[in-house]
Design a protein around this motif. Sequence first.
Motif, short mmCIF file in Angstrom:
data_model
loop_
_atom_site.label_atom_id
_atom_site.label_comp_id
_atom_site.label_asym_id
_atom_site.label_seq_id
_atom_site.Cartn_x
_atom_site.Cartn_y
_atom_site.Cartn_z
N ALA B 281 0.84 -1.21 0.00
CA ALA B 281 0.00 0.00 0.00
C ALA B 281 0.87 1.25 0.00
N ALA B 282 1.96 1.21 0.76
CA ALA B 282 2.86 2.37 0.82
C ALA B 282 3.55 2.56 -0.51
N LEU B 283 3.94 1.48 -1.10
CA LEU B 283 4.61 1.59 -2.40
C LEU B 283 3.65 2.14 -3.45
N LEU B 284 2.44 1.73 -3.36
CA LEU B 284 1.45 2.25 -4.33
C LEU B 284 1.27 3.76 -4.14
N ALA B 288 2.33 6.62 -6.90
CA ALA B 288 1.42 7.67 -7.39
C ALA B 288 2.10 9.03 -7.38
N GLY B 289 3.05 9.24 -6.48
CA GLY B 289 3.74 10.53 -6.40
C GLY B 289 5.06 10.54 -7.12
N ARG B 300 8.17 0.30 -9.05
CA ARG B 300 7.49 -0.87 -9.65
C ARG B 300 8.22 -2.16 -9.25
N GLY B 301 9.52 -2.12 -9.22
CA GLY B 301 10.28 -3.29 -8.80
C GLY B 301 9.97 -3.68 -7.36
N ARG B 302 9.91 -2.69 -6.52
CA ARG B 302 9.62 -2.97 -5.11
C ARG B 302 8.17 -3.42 -4.93
N LEU B 303 7.29 -2.94 -5.75
CA LEU B 303 5.91 -3.43 -5.71
C LEU B 303 5.84 -4.91 -6.10
#
Lengths: 178, 404
Positions: B281-284, B288-289, B300-303
């Motif tokens: 959720a934090a990565l998303l 977004a920012g 994206r990699g960390r997601l």
Amino acid sequence: MVSAPARSEGVISETASAPERFEALYRSSRDDVYAYAMTLLRDSAAAEDVTALAFERALSRRRSFDRRRGEERAWLFGIARNAALDELRRRRRVAGWTGEPVGEDEPVSDAVELSLRRTSVAAALRSLPARERELVALKFHAGLRNAELAQVLGISESAAGTLLHRTMTKLREACRET
Amino acid sequence: MRHEAPLDPVLLAELDAIDATLAGDPVDPAHAELAELALLLAAGRPQPAERFAARLDAQVARPAPAAPSSGAAEPKRKAPRWRSRQVLGGSLAAGLAVAAVGLVIVGSASQPASMSSSAVSTASSTSASASASQTPAGSADALRATSATSASAASGGAVSRGPTAYPLPAARQPGRQVISSAQLALSTPPTHVEDVAGELFGVVGSEHGYVQSSSVTQTGGPDGSARLELSLPSGNLPNAMAELSRLRYAHVGSRTDASTDVTDQAAVAGRRLADARALRAALLRALAGATTPGQLDSLRGRLHDADSAISAAEQQVATLAHRVAFSSVTVTIAAAGAPVAHHSSGLTVGRALHDAARVLSGAGAVLVLVAAILAGPLLLLAGTWWLLTRTRRRRREQALDLAG
């Protein structure tokens, strides 16, 4: 000439019932048993007791008689012999023989020589040991055949014949001496 | 009969002469003297007195011919009545006594094989329940109280136990996550391996479980076997185990119950999942920012990694949940000559014949023992009787010799 006294053989029918058979045996053997006991015991009272006891025992044991083991007369005289020997054991004495058998009627007209011979034979018989006297009693007074004799004494027939011949030889010698 | 030498012919001739004389037959003159002696001896035959003869005739004739007593002089002793009803009655009573003893012996030994299925003697899983309820003070680690209690089965003839031979595990403490498992070793006659497996399938189905794997080898011989991996709802496990222990053709050889408390593991897995989701959720939000391509690629990699972590955590949580919800049971079936666990209480012809054979065998053994026990006294009795008879005969003969 002396002839053998008549004896009733008492034919016992094979089909007769047990009481009839016993009665026939009694009729045919009563005097013979007494004669045997008298000759052996030489006491008429003891002979009568032994005779009565022998027939009492035979009557009580008649169901135990096994024909395969011998003839009825031999069986009866086996009982009589045991009774007589028991009497000898009990009394342990030899009763005096009266000299003349009880009840025998001797013709008055018998030849003197015959009477002397009979007396001689009687004396010789008295001199025999009891065992040989018993043999004479069974053969000549009870009228047993040699086979019956052997069965009563518990010996073989040939042994019985040998003993009988030996006894007769002793009697002849004793008679010659008297 | 002893063979004796034939009589001397001369002796035999003289004996024949005696018999001929007594029969009134003519005799060889050579035996005249002998014949005369025989006649004289026969003539000297004593005659009973008439009174005695009459008295004896009366004594013999007085009772009925069949009566054993012949008058005043009673027999001195009664003849042995070997064939009496008393002997027969005694023999019958003895025979009944022997049969009764045989029944008692057989009855005490023939505890039926049908009890063997409940012959497992020790309770299982009590320590498992105890471990599940234990919470060590101050300990943050998961309590792994794996308890394995093996119940060794007794062989045939064990004392009967009822269906409650397997006490149910203690109720789990609410909130605890426990993985339960069990192992059950069954034996069955070689021809019933498949039957037992079939029964087992039925139990699994009725308890809403399923068979993970199975392998059944039915050879009809002692090498027949089966192995089944079952998955049963943990809530139904006690009942299922009880049913599996009462299969018609199976005998329980051993049972092992195990449990593992995985509450902490489940909590860790849950937290791991929650963390992974929180990270995603934090990565998303960061994505977004993001303004630069570099930031976008990195995020994206960390997601992607976070998604993988979430999947792994979800898998772990689900696995633990499934293992808690469903207990694994391993059942092995071995073909053996063990007694069959019959739970039917009815009398069958086969059982009756079997019991009858055992009764007869027991009675026969008792008869042999009785015969052995009685042989000694009987031999002693026979020897004593023979000795007495011989002694009595000898004494009679001695009386004759002593009479002179």
